[in-house]
Every structure is written in C-alpha cells, then in structure tokens.
Write an enzyme that holds these catalytic residues in place. Structure first.
Site, mmCIF file in Angstrom:
data_model
loop_
_atom_site.group_PDB
_atom_site.id
_atom_site.type_symbol
_atom_site.label_atom_id
_atom_site.label_comp_id
_atom_site.label_asym_id
_atom_site.label_seq_id
_atom_site.Cartn_x
_atom_site.Cartn_y
_atom_site.Cartn_z
ATOM 1 C CG HIS A 161 -1.998 1.402 1.218
ATOM 2 N ND1 HIS A 161 -2.872 1.616 0.493
ATOM 3 C CD2 HIS A 161 -1.930 2.345 1.678
ATOM 4 C CE1 HIS A 161 -4.019 2.087 0.994
ATOM 5 N NE2 HIS A 161 -3.219 3.179 1.906
ATOM 6 C CG HIS A 166 -10.203 4.440 1.600
ATOM 7 N ND1 HIS A 166 -11.003 4.809 2.881
ATOM 8 C CD2 HIS A 166 -9.320 4.085 1.447
ATOM 9 C CE1 HIS A 166 -10.590 4.888 3.664
ATOM 10 N NE2 HIS A 166 -9.035 4.617 3.375
#
Length: 481
Positions: free
Chosen positions: A35, A74
């Site tokens: 990430h 997200h």
C-alpha cells in the site's frame, strides 16, 4: 500484522548492524507494505510515466491557475465498513489535493458492489455526506454491480482542486524546517491499516479498526491550510493517511533528502496511547507541515483561529536519519532512505478464468466554469469491461481512449490522465493482468502523448486466497475548453 518478510528483516538487520526494535520493525513493515511502497507495481508504473509521489499531480490550465487531481482507492476499508470507508476515501484524496496547495473543487465516486443492497447504499451515503459537509461539488457516481464483488468491493474516489501555480506546495521536508501537525487528536485507530490494505482479507478481518471521518474538521483543516499556504508559506506538506504520522514524516524526509526527529509525546491524543499507536495510527483529518521555524507562532495562531489542534513535533535534519523520541528517550533510529526492493512478479495467463458480467451505470462527463481564466474544466471517466480479465492490454487502451474521446466530443483539449488499477490476488494470472494492463497504458501514453500525472494501484482485493474481484481499471481524463 506489522511483520517484515524474512528477507526484508535480514536486509534491514544488516543495514542497521543490529536487529530492529519493535517500533522500528513496525514502521519499516508499514513503509515496505504494498500500500505504501508499490513494490510490486512501481517498475511497471514507471513505464508509462505515472507519478509515484502519492499526492496527485498538477496541470497548468493557463492564466497562472493549475488543476490538482487524483483518483484513489479505498477498497479494503469500504468492504469492512462501507460508510466510513467511502467517506474517509474521499477525505484522503481531498487531503492529497490539499497537500499540493489546492482547494478541493469537485469529486465523484466509482463503486463496484455485488448488488444495490445495504453495502452499496451505505458506501454511497458515506461518500455523499462527506462531500456535502466539506462543500465539495459532487459530480455523482459510476455504479457497477456483479457477483464478482461479493467478497470485496471497489470504492474509488476522485477529487480535483484549483491552485494558483505560485502557491503550489511540494510534499517534501527541508533541513532546519519545523514539523507541525494540524487536525484531530490521535485516537489510536488503524494502526495496521497500511499492512491490512496490502493483503487479502480473511475471516478474521473486522471493521473495528477502520478509522471514521469528521468532515466538519476536514472543512476547517482545508481552510486553515490554504490560509497558511498563501499568507505565511510552507516548506512542504503531506496528509496523514496509511501509516499515519510515521509514514508521512519519513516520506517527506526522503523526498527532501533529509532526516527527521519527532517527539511523539507532543502529539495530541484523545486518550492514552503507546508510542507505536501514536506513530502509526490512521486518525483522519490531519496534515503534517514543514515550515520555517520563524513562522511557527503565525501557523499556530492561524490553526487556532480555525478551531484546530496544531502542535510542533520536531525538526527536519541534515543527517538522513529518522529518529522517534518519547519523554526524551530515543525509540527509533533508522537511516534514510528506507525503501524495499521491488517484488518480482511471475506473470502467467490462466485461460480457464472467466469474468462475470457487470451491470453498469455510467457517469456522464462534467464541465465546470472557471471564471478566473474564462474556461471550462472538463472531466471524463471510463472504466474496464469484463474483457479485462483475459485481454487486459486491449481493455486498458480502450478505457483510455473512451475517456479521451468523451472530452474530444465536448471540444476540450485533453491535458492529462489519472489512473486507478484495482486487481485481485497477485497470483500468476493477477501478475499477468497487471503487467499487460500497464503495457496498454504505456502504449496509450505513447500514441496520444497525454501524461499520467497521478494514479493509484490497489492489489490483493480478494478474500482468503480466492474470490478475487474482476480487474477494474478507472481512467479519468481532464481537459479545458
């Protein structure tokens, strides 16, 4: 979940000439996560010129005005807590734009869910509410439904903002600068958020550690930062997202080629937190500024005027070392830069896989009048079809050309793209899809000459080693008339 691989741990131990302590290990694992580091995809992204700074990019609209924009995913948080995940997804991309010096102007969502049930409705409500309370024009939502999104969803948020180019902000620190934290008090949530979002979900994944948003504080934060940028000036700025304060500070220091010293006991906390929680929690609505020390009092006064917490936490140093202190005790001492080697991929197509149909409601292109320069800002979105699973290169090119053509049909000059790549498990076929998709984006960039100034990659959108989402590429084209 803050665990380095055996190979990464051995390399870090060799570099430090000692084993990392618990806090150092956790920070390194967060920085090394997919990430934060894009370690599986960054070499591929470089092939089509994608901007890897993380905060988005700025294009010149003429007349001294720039547009800053980005589309961001997200997915994992929104699967576990759809309302909070979608809301904070928009909040995060707004702060990405804000960290470039821009005031958020407009936004839209791209949602992929199994159906129109509670998950979809809650995600849409979270996004819409956050846009409303932050006074951001909501251009709508492109919605897609398929059984392929039963075990994970796609929630992408796009935001565009305007910045006077003379006030454009860089996301780096400069030696001698003071670090100031603005926004909410730390709540200790999301400490392992970056690592969680880098891995597949499983039966033990819960919503209990998903941060929630406070759009009213975000609105104050936007106003305060813009006033500080234009009336006082900053050396650099970055939002606090994945990895919280630790990742934001280290990334700013690395971009500036400097080091940093943080005093964790000076971070405002809503409750008693341990140093690791202070360093890595993902409490939302926070920005880290690097400012000239002589401007500290002015910055603190401006924040107070807007009803915000603001605290000086440390200093950017010439020596490229990150140090974390608590009660005058050094808890972390790490040399910078601190980046992992790329993860090698082993791509191989699996012809047996099929992708379910997606019922799609498209989002029409938007046109926003900008009186400052007497032009329209034009925005178009296009996304993948089920063919992306077995024909990812052709599909990615088609997606780009569809977004491009929408602006051409409006009579607009296309200035730039932003891309969001959302894929399932990084098995051999997943790696093949990623590599082929990036090849298609590279060829499109070469053919059209349109740069990709911002983007996002979200991998391992799957649950327990199976049930990967259908490959979903979103392309946003931005132009002017």
């Amino acid at each position: 979940m803050h665990t380095l691989s055996t190979q990464d741990l051995q390399a870090l131990t060799a570099r430090l000439k000692r084993p990392p302590n618990t806090l150092e290990h956790a920070l390194a694992a967060t920085l090394y996560s997919e990430h934060c580091s894009y370690r599986s995809s960054k070499e591929l992204l470089k092939t089509f010129g994608a901007d890897l700074r993380g905060s988005g990019g700025v294009v010149d609209l003429g007349g001294g005005l720039g547009a800053a924009f980005k589309i961001e995913s997200h997915n994992h948080p929104s699967f576990l807590n759809p309302y909070a995940g979608a809301a904070t997804g928009l909040g995060g991309v707004q702060r990405d734009i804000l960290s470039l010096g821009a005031k958020p102007l407009a936004c839209f969502a791209l949602l992929r869910c199994p159906d129109t049930g509670a998950h979809y409705q809650e995600a849409l409500e979270g996004f819409n509410a956050y846009a409303h309370h932050t006074h951001t024009q909501n251009l709508g939502c492109e919605s897609g439904f398929s059984v392929g999104f039963t075990h994970n969803v796609v929630v992408n948020a796009f935001c565009v903002g305007l910045v006077l180019l003379e006030h454009k902000v860089q996301a780096h620190a400069k030696a001698g600068g003071a670090f100031v934290l603005l926004g909410r008090a730390a709540e200790g949530v999301g400490v392992d958020g970056a690592c969680m979002s880098s891995q597949e979900l499983n039966a033990h994944s819960t919503q209990s550690n998903i941060p929630t948003g406070d759009p009213q504080t975000q609105a104050k934060l936007i106003d305060a930062c813009l006033e500080i940028y234009t009336q006082i000036g900053v050396l650099g700025a970055q939002d606090l997202g994945a990895g919280g304060l630790g990742v934001a500070c280290v990334e700013m220091a690395m971009r500036g080629g400097v080091g940093a010293v943080l005093e964790l006991d000076k971070v405002p906390c809503a409750k008693k937190l341990e140093p690791m929680e202070i360093l890595l929690n993902e409490t939302q609505e926070r920005m880290l500024l690097c400012i000239s020390p002589q401007n500290l009092e002015k910055v603190l006064q401006t924040a107070a005027k807007h009803g915000l917490n603001a605290h000086a936490l440390g200093t950017a140093t010439i020596e490229p070392i990150f140090k974390a202190l608590y009660a005058n005790q050094e808890l972390a001492h790490l040399p910078l830069p601190l980046t992992p080697p790329p993860t090698p991929l082993n791509p191989k197509q699996d012809l047996s896989l099929t992708s379910p149909l997606v019922e799609l409601t498209s989002l029409p292109p938007a046109k926003i009048w900008l009186p400052q320069i007497q032009k329209h800002l034009c925005i178009a979105l296009a996304s993948s079809t089920p063919s992306a699973l077995q024909e990812p290169k052709e599909d990615s090119k088609n997606v780009c050309y569809r977004a491009y053509q929408q602006l051409q049909d409006m009579g607009a000059k296309v200035l730039s793209f932003s891309d969001s790549i959302n894929l399932g498990a990084m098995d051999q076929h997943g790696a093949w899809v990623l590599s082929q998709m990036c090849l298609g984006l590279k060829e499109t960039h070469q053919e059209l000459g349109v740069p990709f100034i911002s983007g996002n990659v979200s991998l391992n959108n799957a649950t327990s080693g199976a049930n990967s989402i259908p490959p979903t590429l979103a392309i946003v084209a931005v132009g002017v008339i």
